[in-house]
Design a protein around this motif. Structure first.
Motif, mmCIF file in Angstrom:
data_model
loop_
_atom_site.group_PDB
_atom_site.id
_atom_site.type_symbol
_atom_site.label_atom_id
_atom_site.label_comp_id
_atom_site.label_asym_id
_atom_site.label_seq_id
_atom_site.Cartn_x
_atom_site.Cartn_y
_atom_site.Cartn_z
ATOM 1 N N LYS A 4 0.640 -1.028 0.114
ATOM 2 C CA LYS A 4 -0.108 -0.052 0.047
ATOM 3 C C LYS A 4 0.791 1.291 0.110
ATOM 4 O O LYS A 4 1.737 1.373 0.697
ATOM 5 N N ARG A 6 -0.638 4.648 -0.825
ATOM 6 C CA ARG A 6 -1.497 5.516 -0.251
ATOM 7 C C ARG A 6 -2.858 5.046 -0.512
ATOM 8 O O ARG A 6 -3.133 3.956 -1.262
ATOM 9 N N ASP A 7 -4.020 5.860 0.027
ATOM 10 C CA ASP A 7 -5.194 5.654 -0.166
ATOM 11 C C ASP A 7 -5.747 6.330 -1.421
ATOM 12 O O ASP A 7 -5.235 7.456 -1.950
ATOM 13 N N CYS A 8 -6.755 5.706 -1.881
ATOM 14 C CA CYS A 8 -7.277 6.300 -3.315
ATOM 15 C C CYS A 8 -7.973 7.477 -3.156
ATOM 16 O O CYS A 8 -8.721 7.603 -2.091
ATOM 17 N N CYS A 11 -12.321 6.720 -3.546
ATOM 18 C CA CYS A 11 -13.043 5.759 -2.750
ATOM 19 C C CYS A 11 -12.448 5.425 -1.293
ATOM 20 O O CYS A 11 -12.787 4.806 -0.562
ATOM 21 N N GLY A 12 -11.112 5.889 -1.196
ATOM 22 C CA GLY A 12 -9.992 5.516 0.057
ATOM 23 C C GLY A 12 -9.582 4.144 -0.027
ATOM 24 O O GLY A 12 -9.097 3.785 1.079
ATOM 25 N N ALA A 13 -9.806 3.120 -0.910
ATOM 26 C CA ALA A 13 -9.085 2.039 -1.033
ATOM 27 C C ALA A 13 -7.591 2.245 -1.093
ATOM 28 O O ALA A 13 -7.152 3.218 -1.562
ATOM 29 N N PRO A 14 -6.966 1.091 -0.834
ATOM 30 C CA PRO A 14 -5.352 1.185 -0.886
ATOM 31 C C PRO A 14 -5.062 1.106 -2.499
ATOM 32 O O PRO A 14 -5.644 0.616 -3.201
ATOM 33 N N VAL A 15 -3.907 2.284 -2.690
ATOM 34 C CA VAL A 15 -3.476 2.146 -3.921
ATOM 35 C C VAL A 15 -1.929 1.374 -4.078
ATOM 36 O O VAL A 15 -1.315 1.931 -3.117
ATOM 37 N N GLN A 21 -3.064 7.843 -8.342
ATOM 38 C CA GLN A 21 -3.958 8.406 -7.259
ATOM 39 C C GLN A 21 -5.021 7.725 -6.984
ATOM 40 O O GLN A 21 -5.661 7.706 -5.990
ATOM 41 N N HIS A 22 -5.355 6.609 -7.732
ATOM 42 C CA HIS A 22 -6.500 5.795 -7.726
ATOM 43 C C HIS A 22 -6.255 4.372 -7.606
ATOM 44 O O HIS A 22 -5.187 3.860 -8.198
ATOM 45 N N CYS A 23 -7.087 3.480 -6.956
ATOM 46 C CA CYS A 23 -7.036 2.277 -6.826
ATOM 47 C C CYS A 23 -7.192 1.674 -8.180
ATOM 48 O O CYS A 23 -7.721 2.260 -8.969
#
Length: 144
Positions: A4, A6-8, A11-15, A21-23
């Motif tokens: 992981k 960072r967070d998306c 939606c906040g899912a792991p990237v 920047q997005h999952c």
């Protein structure tokens, strides 16, 4: 997928990739949405065809009238297909030489097969007393 990073941002899912920047789900949704555009025929966001500039559904049109055809197996719309089937079922009447549906009993079309309307019987007029066809209320046409 790696660790992981960072967070998306959507939606906040792991990237799991450093340069994103997005999952993976949001990344795929963004790529699919970027490939789509508003169809000029129906207005929905869809992938447009290269040859027509419209979506797959709006690109299929009737050969006779130009209305949209939903099924890929058909080349005519519902109304034109129904009219073509009706025209194919008609045959030339041997009596009047017009196309129509021939009756099994007579072998003629419906117009030629119908019996003629019979005239009303003669009756005595209640006004003048002559034997004539009545126009109404027991009177002949002259007395009416």
């Amino acid at each position: 997928m790696g660790k992981k990073q960072r967070d998306c941002v959507t939606c906040g899912a792991p990237v799991g990739y450093l340069d994103r920047q997005h999952c993976c789900r949001c990344w795929r949704r963004l790529n699919e949405h970027a490939a789509k555009a508003a169809c000029p025929g129906c207005g929905h966001d869809r992938v447009l065809q290269q040859d027509t500039g419209r979506c797959v559904i709006c690109s299929r049109v009737c050969e006779e009238c130009g209305h949209p055809v939903r099924s890929p197996q058909n080349c005519l719309c519902r109304n034109c297909r129904r009219k073509a089937e009706q025209r194919a079922a008609q045959q030339t009447c041997p009596r009047c030489r017009r196309p129509g549906y021939l009756r099994e009993t007579t072998g003629w079309c419906g117009h030629c097969s119908r019996s003629r309307q019979e005239k009303k019987p003669l009756r005595i007029c209640r006004e003048c007393g002559q034997l004539r066809r009545h126009a109404g209320l027991g009177l002949c046409s002259a007395c009416w």
